[in-house]
Motif scaffolding. Structure first.
Motif, mmCIF file in Angstrom:
data_model
loop_
_atom_site.group_PDB
_atom_site.id
_atom_site.type_symbol
_atom_site.label_atom_id
_atom_site.label_comp_id
_atom_site.label_asym_id
_atom_site.label_seq_id
_atom_site.Cartn_x
_atom_site.Cartn_y
_atom_site.Cartn_z
ATOM 1 N N HIS A 125 42.798 42.710 37.179
ATOM 2 C CA HIS A 125 41.246 43.094 36.988
ATOM 3 C C HIS A 125 40.595 42.102 37.443
ATOM 4 O O HIS A 125 39.193 42.007 38.772
ATOM 5 C CB HIS A 125 40.864 44.002 36.450
ATOM 6 N N TRP A 126 40.755 41.527 36.459
ATOM 7 C CA TRP A 126 39.524 40.082 36.505
ATOM 8 C C TRP A 126 39.741 39.182 37.777
ATOM 9 O O TRP A 126 38.558 39.015 38.355
ATOM 10 C CB TRP A 126 39.392 39.350 35.481
ATOM 11 N N LYS A 127 40.400 39.176 38.072
ATOM 12 C CA LYS A 127 41.296 38.686 39.596
ATOM 13 C C LYS A 127 40.749 39.501 40.608
ATOM 14 O O LYS A 127 39.403 38.418 41.554
ATOM 15 C CB LYS A 127 42.513 38.476 39.549
ATOM 16 N N LYS A 128 40.334 40.445 41.082
ATOM 17 C CA LYS A 128 40.083 41.430 41.513
ATOM 18 C C LYS A 128 38.591 41.115 41.694
ATOM 19 O O LYS A 128 37.962 41.300 42.416
ATOM 20 C CB LYS A 128 39.980 42.747 41.765
ATOM 21 N N ALA A 129 38.290 41.182 40.916
ATOM 22 C CA ALA A 129 36.490 40.905 40.368
ATOM 23 C C ALA A 129 36.041 39.573 41.238
ATOM 24 O O ALA A 129 34.649 39.102 41.658
ATOM 25 C CB ALA A 129 36.122 40.995 38.846
ATOM 26 N N SER A 130 36.792 38.595 41.017
ATOM 27 C CA SER A 130 36.554 37.359 40.723
ATOM 28 C C SER A 130 36.180 37.260 43.053
ATOM 29 O O SER A 130 35.799 37.031 43.209
ATOM 30 C CB SER A 130 38.086 36.387 41.187
ATOM 31 N N GLU A 131 37.049 38.122 43.604
ATOM 32 C CA GLU A 131 36.756 38.110 44.781
ATOM 33 C C GLU A 131 35.449 38.587 45.405
ATOM 34 O O GLU A 131 34.839 38.286 45.577
ATOM 35 C CB GLU A 131 37.718 39.002 45.379
ATOM 36 N N TYR A 132 35.152 39.415 44.210
ATOM 37 C CA TYR A 132 33.833 39.591 44.414
ATOM 38 C C TYR A 132 32.149 38.626 44.263
ATOM 39 O O TYR A 132 31.807 38.555 44.853
ATOM 40 C CB TYR A 132 33.262 41.418 44.188
ATOM 41 N N TYR A 133 32.663 38.420 43.054
ATOM 42 C CA TYR A 133 31.938 37.247 42.552
ATOM 43 C C TYR A 133 31.520 35.664 43.684
ATOM 44 O O TYR A 133 30.964 35.776 44.164
ATOM 45 C CB TYR A 133 32.168 36.742 41.288
ATOM 46 N N GLU A 134 32.933 35.931 43.960
ATOM 47 C CA GLU A 134 32.862 34.718 45.165
ATOM 48 C C GLU A 134 32.273 34.998 46.615
ATOM 49 O O GLU A 134 31.370 34.467 47.601
ATOM 50 C CB GLU A 134 34.040 34.333 45.582
ATOM 51 N N LEU A 135 32.037 36.508 47.116
ATOM 52 C CA LEU A 135 31.304 36.743 48.275
ATOM 53 C C LEU A 135 29.598 36.946 47.209
ATOM 54 O O LEU A 135 28.876 35.923 48.383
ATOM 55 C CB LEU A 135 31.590 38.462 48.223
ATOM 56 N N ILE A 136 29.562 37.022 46.550
ATOM 57 C CA ILE A 136 27.562 37.312 45.701
ATOM 58 C C ILE A 136 27.531 35.481 46.559
ATOM 59 O O ILE A 136 26.159 35.432 46.819
ATOM 60 C CB ILE A 136 27.990 37.699 44.663
ATOM 61 N N VAL A 137 28.260 34.383 45.693
ATOM 62 C CA VAL A 137 28.186 33.045 45.974
ATOM 63 C C VAL A 137 27.872 32.956 47.018
ATOM 64 O O VAL A 137 27.006 32.398 47.706
ATOM 65 C CB VAL A 137 29.022 32.733 44.754
ATOM 66 N N LYS A 138 28.684 33.274 48.013
ATOM 67 C CA LYS A 138 28.835 32.829 49.343
ATOM 68 C C LYS A 138 27.894 33.290 50.434
ATOM 69 O O LYS A 138 27.004 32.897 51.298
ATOM 70 C CB LYS A 138 30.246 33.343 49.924
ATOM 71 N N GLU A 139 27.285 34.850 49.557
ATOM 72 C CA GLU A 139 26.415 35.626 50.618
ATOM 73 C C GLU A 139 24.885 35.357 50.047
ATOM 74 O O GLU A 139 24.235 35.812 51.042
ATOM 75 C CB GLU A 139 27.106 36.769 50.638
#
Lengths: 307, 275
Positions: free
Chosen positions: A93-107
């Motif tokens: 689940h944390w791994k899935k969360a990391s995908e969204y945190y990465e998007l936040i940083v990117k966008e």
């Protein structure tokens, strides 16, 4: 009419939602999110899963204003981080969360408090999942952010910005220790991190050395006690005799820590073999050993003479 | 109710002679209304209130300059001091709702009283006319305006004077600024940057106003409030300043001298006249 009909069919084929339908979809997702995380009660797994699913549908189907899209990415990440019921060591689940945190940083168009927290979370998550380069990179990003911003931007983000940048040093040092790795070149380039790591390493070595010396002296004392309580009759000269004890183990008595977990080839260099005692320390120990042995022999000779 | 004497002229030419404006009289680039979205929910969907109130709430929810004119039929009353409303409505702005969609909802709630017009790129909510030559408020009045290198305030003041001079309605015309409600001064550019030059003949005051707003170095919007006969029979045009679409109300308090200066300026527009 002849031009409108094909256009209408095309739109229907696309399955494009009307604005009313999109607004309803967003409102439903928000309601589930509120129920999942905002009621103060323990998060319910099925509500969280439903909220995530609805938000992910919103991301696909709804034309979102950019700030709202970023807010939804954040909410999804939080929902994943708060998903209960994962077995120990399962960080999926944390791994899935990391995908969204990465998007936040990117966008995110600018650095804001969410971006700061995202980097911190990514550091922690990647540390857990063993992606050490990414973990270090995110912690170091927290360190570099304050230097990249203007005074005005910094003041808008403080005190969180300064706090996270400061805590990142502790996180990094703990991270290096936990995984038994040295800082990368980028990590060593950060003077504060390098100094903190070096200080911590020295303190650990000193503690271990002190522990080793204490162990050795205790060993000698115990050996002395055993010899006075053994078969030979000690002369009561006020001194305790000790039997010739077995020669203590080799000087490189610094015992390694409990075995580190195997470290994948992360690009980090391994920590070098724990250094043994210095030359001076070895000399002192040998002298002490020799003195102890001489004392024991002298006492033993006296006993034999009397016999 | 709300009968209004019509002093309209015969056929007057709108768009007769248009000369240059130093700042572009061409349409200012604005974001399409479908792309402007509310970032938060706003308003109570269950609260019944006036159409003016819901429109005002809606426009505050969007970071975009939209102009609004109250309809004379519900903006005035000869019997009461408070504007009489022909009906009450319920409306709230939903999160992520587009401005286009919201305006559609508001026009439907207005029961045909209002419509949305795009005038030189400015989105204007205006009273719907039954006849194109009908004069419903002072912004329908035909004016001529010739200005050279004037500030935004000077241009607006000239327009106000022209409207009151033409005197085509029963209601005089006053100009004020939204930042005055906070006791604040407008940005310096409002009175200092003299960049507006225009030459307009026989156009509606509304068209002239949109031309001035386009020529101004500032991002502006207006709200037109219809007065009542029991008071001073004055319609008020309230000008708001925006930054990146967001309405700003200034951050510097007016000094007593500045207040006095503004009072005199507004007086010179000529709204205090015999009726």
């Amino acid at each position: 009419m002849t031009t409108i009909t094909p256009l209408l069919c095309f739109c229907l084929l696309l399955g494009r939602l009307s604005e009313d339908e999109q607004l309803v979809m967003l409102e439903e997702a928000e309601a589930y999110h509120h129920d999942a995380l905002c009621c103060g009660a323990k998060p319910d797994r099925s509500t969280i899963d439903t909220a995530i699913q609805k938000y992910e549908n919103v991301l696909r189907e709804v034309d979102l204003a950019e700030p709202i899209r970023l807010e939804i990415l954040w909410n999804i990440a939080l929902l994943y981080m708060n998903t209960p019921g994962a077995p120990p060591g399962d960080y999926s689940h944390w791994k899935k969360a990391s995908e969204y945190y990465e998007l936040i940083v990117k966008e995110s168009p600018t650095v804001d408090k969410r971006v700061i927290v995202a980097h911190a979370q990514l550091g922690d998550i990647y540390s857990r999942t063993g992606e050490l380069t990414r973990a270090e990179s995110n912690y170091l990003r927290l360190r570099s952010l304050p230097r990249e911003l203007t005074d005005e931007q910094r003041s808008a983000l403080d005190p969180e910005l300064t706090e996270f940048a400061s805590q990142a040093v502790n996180h990094l040092v703990a991270f290096y220790e936990e995984h038994g790795v040295m800082p990368s070149a980028q990590g060593m380039a950060d003077e504060e991190v390098a100094a903190a790591f070096s200080k911590r390493s020295k303190a650990r070595r000193d503690a271990q050395m002190n522990g080793a010396v204490t162990d050795f002296l205790e060993h000698l004392l115990n050996a002395s006690r055993e010899s006075t309580s053994g078969t030979s009759v000690p002369e009561d000269d006020g001194n305790r005799e000790s039997q010739v004890a077995a020669v203590p183990p080799a000087m490189n008595t610094v015992s390694p820590d409990s075995a580190d977990p195997p470290i994948p080839n992360t690009g980090f260099s391994d920590v070098p073999t724990r250094p043994g005692p210095t030359r001076a320390q070895k000399t002192v120990l040998l002298l002490g050993l020799a003195l102890g042995a001489a004392l024991i022999l002298w006492r033993s000779r006296r006993v034999w003479r009397k016999k | 109710m709300g009968a209004r004497s019509l002093h309209h002229r015969g056929a007057f030419r709108i768009l007769g002679l248009l000369a240059m404006c130093t700042a572009a009289s061409a349409v200012q680039p604005t974001k399409p209304l479908e792309e402007v979205r509310a970032l938060e929910r706003s308003g109570d969907p269950d609260l019944e209130t006036s159409l003016s109130a819901v429109v005002d709430n809606a426009l505050r929810a969007f970071d975009a300059p939209v102009n609004f004119e109250g309809h004379p039929d519900y903006g005035r009353s000869t019997a009461r001091t408070v504007a009489e409303l022909p009906f009450a409505v319920k409306h709230s702005v939903r999160k992520n709702q587009s401005l286009a969609h919201c305006l559609d909802e508001l026009m439907e709630l207005s029961r045909g009283l209002l419509e949305v017009q795009n005038i030189l790129g400015n989105t204007c909510i205006v009273p719907k006319k039954s006849d194109k030559d009908e004069i419903l408020n002072n912004l329908d009045v035909p004016v001529s305006l010739h200005l050279e290198n004037v500030s935004t305030w000077e241009a607006l003041k000239a327009l106000g004077i022209e409207i009151n001079t033409v005197d085509a309605t029963d209601y005089s015309f006053l100009i004020s600024l939204a930042c005055f409600d906070e006791g604040n001064s407008p940005p310096e550019a409002f009175t200092e940057e003299k960049v507006i030059s225009l030459s307009l003949d026989d156009v509606t005051a509304r068209y002239a106003l949109c031309t001035i707003m386009n020529a101004s170095p500032l991002e502006l919007s207006y709200t037109y409030v219809c007065g009542t006969k029991l008071q001073v029979a004055t319609d008020k045009l309230i000008i708001s300043v925006h930054e990146n679409g967001k309405r700003v109300l200034g951050n510097r308090s007016l000094t007593p001298e500045e207040w006095e200066w503004w009072r005199r300026e507004k007086h010179e527009v000529g709204w205090e006249r015999e009726r």
